[in-house]
Write an enzyme that holds these catalytic residues in place. Sequence first.
Site, PDB file in Angstrom:
ATOM      1  N   SER A  97       3.727  -1.962  10.496  1.00 16.05           N
ATOM      2  CA  SER A  97       5.159  -2.285  10.638  1.00 16.05           C
ATOM      3  C   SER A  97       5.763  -3.361  10.016  1.00 16.05           C
ATOM      4  O   SER A  97       6.730  -3.923  10.852  1.00 16.05           O
ATOM      5  CB  SER A  97       5.473  -1.678  12.230  1.00 16.05           C
ATOM      6  OG  SER A  97       5.070  -0.138  11.950  1.00 16.05           O
TER       7      SER A  97
ATOM      8  N   HIS B 262      -9.467   1.053   5.029  1.00 20.27           N
ATOM      9  CA  HIS B 262      -8.163   1.226   5.676  1.00 20.27           C
ATOM     10  C   HIS B 262      -8.401   2.165   6.957  1.00 20.27           C
ATOM     11  O   HIS B 262      -9.023   3.074   6.690  1.00 20.27           O
ATOM     12  CB  HIS B 262      -6.981   2.080   4.862  1.00 20.27           C
ATOM     13  CG  HIS B 262      -5.603   1.780   5.270  1.00 20.27           C
ATOM     14  ND1 HIS B 262      -5.158   2.822   6.052  1.00 20.27           N
ATOM     15  CD2 HIS B 262      -4.702   0.941   5.153  1.00 20.27           C
ATOM     16  CE1 HIS B 262      -3.998   2.406   6.609  1.00 20.27           C
ATOM     17  NE2 HIS B 262      -3.606   1.445   6.021  1.00 20.27           N
TER      18      HIS B 262
ATOM     19  N   GLU C  53      -6.726   4.614   7.642  1.00 20.64           N
ATOM     20  CA  GLU C  53      -6.597   6.077   7.414  1.00 20.64           C
ATOM     21  C   GLU C  53      -7.920   6.456   6.789  1.00 20.64           C
ATOM     22  O   GLU C  53      -8.069   7.960   7.068  1.00 20.64           O
ATOM     23  CB  GLU C  53      -5.418   6.290   6.689  1.00 20.64           C
ATOM     24  CG  GLU C  53      -4.001   6.117   7.481  1.00 20.64           C
ATOM     25  CD  GLU C  53      -2.796   5.438   6.827  1.00 20.64           C
ATOM     26  OE1 GLU C  53      -2.841   5.530   5.373  1.00 20.64           O
ATOM     27  OE2 GLU C  53      -2.107   4.940   7.213  1.00 20.64           O
TER      28      GLU C  53
ATOM     29  N   ASN D  35       0.705  -1.248   0.037  1.00 24.41           N
ATOM     30  CA  ASN D  35       0.068   0.058  -0.118  1.00 24.41           C
ATOM     31  C   ASN D  35       0.873   1.191  -0.173  1.00 24.41           C
ATOM     32  O   ASN D  35       1.599   1.484   1.039  1.00 24.41           O
ATOM     33  CB  ASN D  35      -0.922   0.037   1.229  1.00 24.41           C
ATOM     34  CG  ASN D  35      -1.729   1.177   1.313  1.00 24.41           C
ATOM     35  OD1 ASN D  35      -1.799   1.969   0.467  1.00 24.41           O
ATOM     36  ND2 ASN D  35      -2.333   1.557   2.549  1.00 24.41           N
TER      37      ASN D  35
ATOM     38  N   GLY E 138       2.820   2.457  10.973  1.00 25.24           N
ATOM     39  CA  GLY E 138       3.677   3.611  10.754  1.00 25.24           C
ATOM     40  C   GLY E 138       4.254   3.822  11.808  1.00 25.24           C
ATOM     41  O   GLY E 138       4.896   4.918  12.150  1.00 25.24           O
TER      42      GLY E 138
ATOM     43  N   LYS F 195       0.235   4.218  -0.464  1.00 33.14           N
ATOM     44  CA  LYS F 195      -0.643   5.200   0.298  1.00 33.14           C
ATOM     45  C   LYS F 195      -0.281   6.926  -0.310  1.00 33.14           C
ATOM     46  O   LYS F 195      -0.113   6.452  -1.720  1.00 33.14           O
ATOM     47  CB  LYS F 195      -0.036   5.641   1.812  1.00 33.14           C
ATOM     48  CG  LYS F 195      -0.278   4.360   2.590  1.00 33.14           C
ATOM     49  CD  LYS F 195       0.019   4.535   3.958  1.00 33.14           C
ATOM     50  CE  LYS F 195      -0.078   3.184   4.568  1.00 33.14           C
ATOM     51  NZ  LYS F 195       0.231   3.402   6.301  1.00 33.14           N
TER      52      LYS F 195
ATOM     53  N   GLU G 241      -5.105  -4.942  10.610  1.00 33.01           N
ATOM     54  CA  GLU G 241      -4.119  -3.961  10.835  1.00 33.01           C
ATOM     55  C   GLU G 241      -4.242  -3.205  12.087  1.00 33.01           C
ATOM     56  O   GLU G 241      -5.158  -2.452  12.100  1.00 33.01           O
ATOM     57  CB  GLU G 241      -4.172  -3.080   9.634  1.00 33.01           C
ATOM     58  CG  GLU G 241      -3.813  -3.523   8.276  1.00 33.01           C
ATOM     59  CD  GLU G 241      -3.163  -2.500   7.315  1.00 33.01           C
ATOM     60  OE1 GLU G 241      -2.126  -2.969   6.507  1.00 33.01           O
ATOM     61  OE2 GLU G 241      -3.772  -1.524   7.149  1.00 33.01           O
TER      62      GLU G 241
HETATM   63  P1  13P Z   1       3.265   0.309   7.750  1.00 30.93           P
HETATM   64  O1  13P Z   1       3.774  -0.911   7.150  1.00 30.93           O
HETATM   65  O2  13P Z   1       3.957   1.551   7.165  1.00 30.93           O
HETATM   66  O3  13P Z   1       3.043   0.380   9.246  1.00 30.93           O
HETATM   67  O4  13P Z   1       1.679   0.469   7.087  1.00 30.93           O
HETATM   68  C1  13P Z   1       0.979  -0.534   7.269  1.00 30.93           C
HETATM   69  C2  13P Z   1      -0.307  -0.088   6.439  1.00 30.93           C
HETATM   70  O5  13P Z   1      -1.124   0.609   6.622  1.00 30.93           O
HETATM   71  C3  13P Z   1      -0.594  -0.986   5.270  1.00 30.93           C
HETATM   72  O6  13P Z   1      -1.951  -0.523   4.725  1.00 30.93           O
END
Ligand code: 13P
Length: 252
Positions: free
Chosen positions: A215, A97, A99, A9, A175, A11, A169
């Site tokens: 992560s 997601h 976010e 992803n 992150g 982003k 997740e």
């Molecule tokens: P990170 O791997 O940067 O923690 O993000 C995970 C994520 O949100 C994948 O959709």
Amino acid sequence: MRKKIVAGNWKMNKTFNEAEDLLFDIADLLKNNRPADVEILVCPPAIYLELSADIAHENGFSCGAQNLSQHEAGAFTGEISAAMIASTGAKYVIVGHSERRTYFGEDDVLLAAKVSQALKHELVPVYCCGEVLAEREAEKHFTVVGEQIQKALFHLTAEEFSRVVIAYEPVWAIGTGRTASPAQAQEMHAFIRKVLADKFGQAAAEETTILYGGSCNAANAAELFANPDVDGGLIGGASLKAEDFVKIASSF
Ligand code: 13P
């Protein structure tokens, strides 16, 4: 046997040229180091979907979007429909997601509609669920994740559900550099599979791909993927470097 998937992803990262470079770097690395029985998926910003789908399909990997509209078409300025995504050659779409839930106010009712809209256009929804830190500390994580699954997926028919991928997740791991332990990931994935078995039957639950995200990186992917109910990863930051991403895909 259920499918293993390692998905990136991206982003809101990469300009056009950077995206093209990353796609070709992934393609190059896969030429010499293609993991068997693992579907590799990139989810770039929507503006690069056609480019990404073309390069992905020429090189044996897949492409997906990060979001879609719940509407079919019409006066929804700035939105991108399932039909548009499918018409680029993309096969997957991330739905729900954290976010999107946090910054764009997406709730489970909306996400149920988005899941259905994706399936209507033959896209595979990668439905994301996961608790925030306060919910885990209050030991409500199973309740929260169970409700996220129920509210956004239980309206599906058995046939529709058979095309869904789930990504667990934990929001506190996204992150942050803080990963769920392999035991925490396994425990939640097994719980999700039980919730699915109770609704859609044991066989359907056994066939469902459940990814871990948060992560996940080249150093910890192997111990996460070694768990029986962890079928791959949804990778954020580490998917922006071709070497790391391909190494993660080779971690089964
Ligand atoms: P990170 O791997 O940067 O923690 O993000 C995970 C994520 O949100 C994948 O959709």
